[in-house]
Design an enzyme around this catalytic site. Sequence first.
Site, PDB file in Angstrom:
ATOM      1  N   ASP A 177       0.867  -1.163   0.000  1.00 50.17           N
ATOM      2  CA  ASP A 177       0.000   0.000   0.000  1.00 50.17           C
ATOM      3  C   ASP A 177       0.909   1.219   0.000  1.00 50.17           C
ATOM      4  O   ASP A 177       1.713   1.395   0.917  1.00 50.17           O
ATOM      5  CB  ASP A 177      -0.845  -0.032   1.286  1.00 50.17           C
TER       6      ASP A 177
ATOM      7  N   ASP B 220      -3.046   4.651  -2.257  1.00 52.94           N
ATOM      8  CA  ASP B 220      -4.115   5.175  -1.406  1.00 52.94           C
ATOM      9  C   ASP B 220      -4.635   6.517  -1.943  1.00 52.94           C
ATOM     10  O   ASP B 220      -3.848   7.367  -2.361  1.00 52.94           O
ATOM     11  CB  ASP B 220      -3.508   5.380  -0.001  1.00 52.94           C
TER      12      ASP B 220
ATOM     13  N   GLU C  73      -6.634   3.646  -5.726  1.00 56.83           N
ATOM     14  CA  GLU C  73      -7.899   3.699  -4.969  1.00 56.83           C
ATOM     15  C   GLU C  73      -8.653   4.953  -5.378  1.00 56.83           C
ATOM     16  O   GLU C  73      -8.161   6.062  -5.181  1.00 56.83           O
ATOM     17  CB  GLU C  73      -7.626   3.738  -3.458  1.00 56.83           C
TER      18      GLU C  73
ATOM     19  N   HIS D  69     -11.359  -2.733   3.452  1.00 56.76           N
ATOM     20  CA  HIS D  69     -11.264  -2.435   4.884  1.00 56.76           C
ATOM     21  C   HIS D  69     -11.964  -1.125   5.269  1.00 56.76           C
ATOM     22  O   HIS D  69     -11.864  -0.703   6.411  1.00 56.76           O
ATOM     23  CB  HIS D  69      -9.788  -2.367   5.267  1.00 56.76           C
ATOM     24  N   ASP D  70     -12.608  -0.477   4.310  1.00 60.38           N
ATOM     25  CA  ASP D  70     -13.281   0.794   4.599  1.00 60.38           C
ATOM     26  C   ASP D  70     -14.800   0.693   4.501  1.00 60.38           C
ATOM     27  O   ASP D  70     -15.494   1.655   4.847  1.00 60.38           O
ATOM     28  CB  ASP D  70     -12.818   1.874   3.598  1.00 60.38           C
TER      29      ASP D  70
HETATM   30  C1  GLC Z   1      -7.941   5.290   2.223  1.00 63.99           C
HETATM   31  C2  GLC Z   1      -7.776   4.074   3.092  1.00 63.99           C
HETATM   32  C3  GLC Z   1      -8.426   4.351   4.414  1.00 63.99           C
HETATM   33  C4  GLC Z   1      -7.701   5.512   5.048  1.00 63.99           C
HETATM   34  C5  GLC Z   1      -7.695   6.718   4.135  1.00 63.99           C
HETATM   35  C6  GLC Z   1      -6.702   7.729   4.571  1.00 63.99           C
HETATM   36  O1  GLC Z   1      -9.255   5.534   1.906  1.00 63.99           O
HETATM   37  O2  GLC Z   1      -8.305   2.961   2.449  1.00 63.99           O
HETATM   38  O3  GLC Z   1      -8.406   3.237   5.257  1.00 63.99           O
HETATM   39  O4  GLC Z   1      -8.308   5.852   6.266  1.00 63.99           O
HETATM   40  O5  GLC Z   1      -7.327   6.378   2.820  1.00 63.99           O
HETATM   41  O6  GLC Z   1      -5.400   7.269   4.324  1.00 63.99           O
END
Ligand code: GLC
Length: 559
Positions: free
Chosen positions: A125, A227, A290, A351-352
């Site tokens: 990541d 990310d 993402e 995970h979100d």
């Molecule tokens: C992304 C991650 C999330 C995190 C956010 C800030 O959306 O998947 O878990 O809190 O970025 O880094």
Amino acid sequence: MDEEGAAMDALAERTTSDHTTTEIASGRPAPWWQTGILYQIYPRSFQDANGDGIGDLAGILRRLPHLVELGVDALWLSPIFPSPMADFGYDIADYTGIDPIFGTLDDFDALLAAAHGHGLKVLLDLVPNHTSDHHPWFEESRSSRDNPKRDWYIWRDPAPDGGPPTNWLSEFGGSAWEFDPATGQYYYHAFLKAQPDLNWRNPKVREAVHDVMRFWLKRGVDGFRVDVIWHLIKDEEFRDNPPNPDWRPGRPPVESVVPLYTTDRPEVHDVIAGMRRVVEEFEERVLIGEIYLPIERLVAYYGTDLSGAHLPFNFALLNAPWDARRIAQLVEEYEASLPSGGWPNWVLGNHDRPRVGSRIGREQLRVAAMLLLTLRGTPTIYYGEEIGMVDVAIPPDRVRDPYEKNVPGIGVGRDGCRTPMQWERGESAGFTEAEPWLPTAADSDVENVENQRDDAGSLFNLYRRLIALRRRRPALTRGSYEPIAASGDLLVYVRSLDQDRIMVALNLGAEPVSLTVRGAVSNGRILVSSSADRDGEEVVGEIYLRSHEGAVVGLDPAP
Ligand code: GLC
């Protein structure tokens, strides 16, 4: 035949005669990230090896045989780098180390070597939008206005009234600006105030992060999931975001403005192309982004002439109403929007977001698995999906997620989808010998890998059978997608490549459904049925599905 049957019958008639195979027309073998399957591990929750209640790299190493048994091709690890853990690793204090909670660089090298030994790729990541406020870069940056790293972050003078420079909001609640009394300016943080945003307009920041990428790529890492890649560039003129007229109390506060000037800025594509060039310095690596955007904006992240992300994550199924027509529409919209040569991908959970079983109901998990693993494009499986893990209710005193703590009570908490992997019967489901950092599911004695492994009709074995089939059949790995029917609870499509043709029929509801099939899709044999009890059954002119059932049918060669 009823009206619905007739309509579907008609649809089934316009069956595939022209099997588009453009993606392999070049004759070059498809890259692994097109034919393979990704598996996301949330390291804190996969396997604890050192008895502290938190998962670690040695734990993941121990569980690699599970991934081999499942049949996936690559694992993506959520952040494992040194971090104060304000956002559980998405607040990084050192991009090129390993947090002691997870182990050491030696542990990482051992995991990488073992994974490669099993033929598994490893993705990390990359969190380039922000660092931890404990990162030395930020500590320098905040130390004085003329520090050479001042411009590595986004600093602004207060508004004339002394308040924040713009109305920009943090994803996790409140203003996205934090006043730093030492130097009398505000810094921007799209997430927690402990996560200051880097200034990607500064070439030095780009170079520094490119070097971080090279550090891991040289070590043998196979690529990155980047990310919040659509956040990287903010408006140069710092204009206020417009209010969102559709916002209602009970929705996340960040949605009360439209993020027009804070995300998805045109200049972001240049930044991504820069990252892509770094990845291209190495063989066979992948860049995944993402991105939470509607499909028409999402596909821009393939970049001009595919110079962007190899795979901009497609999260369309995360929120899609579980309705055959809506799903068929979004698949078609996505397929139609892809740039020439752009490779699709599908995600059901991460995970979100709430786990898929909590969203659509456990009884639909088999259908969801079949959908994910038979659509055209690279699937990503979130750990535990393969055994049907659902969100765990988190008692208030065990909430860990900073988003839930900042914006309580409206259901944004992410702890429920991050609970320990359920490996076996017994205390903490084999995840740890200690108290796990988040509670284990109450039903983990029933729903676990150990139980499902021995049950030929389990969800886990359905995943295995579907993955094995996908690997065997070119139609599923690389073939075209053709919609056949989407009506009521029935969703039917055909995947084909040359003579290899496979029909997927899914019942998204509780009532049995049937479809008369004619022409080139009329005859075949069930290769994988969702409950494993109809495999091998012949299909002649009609497909019948029981409640919540799905079937993957190998079609007879066209006459
Ligand atoms: C992304 C991650 C999330 C995190 C956010 C800030 O959306 O998947 O878990 O809190 O970025 O880094």
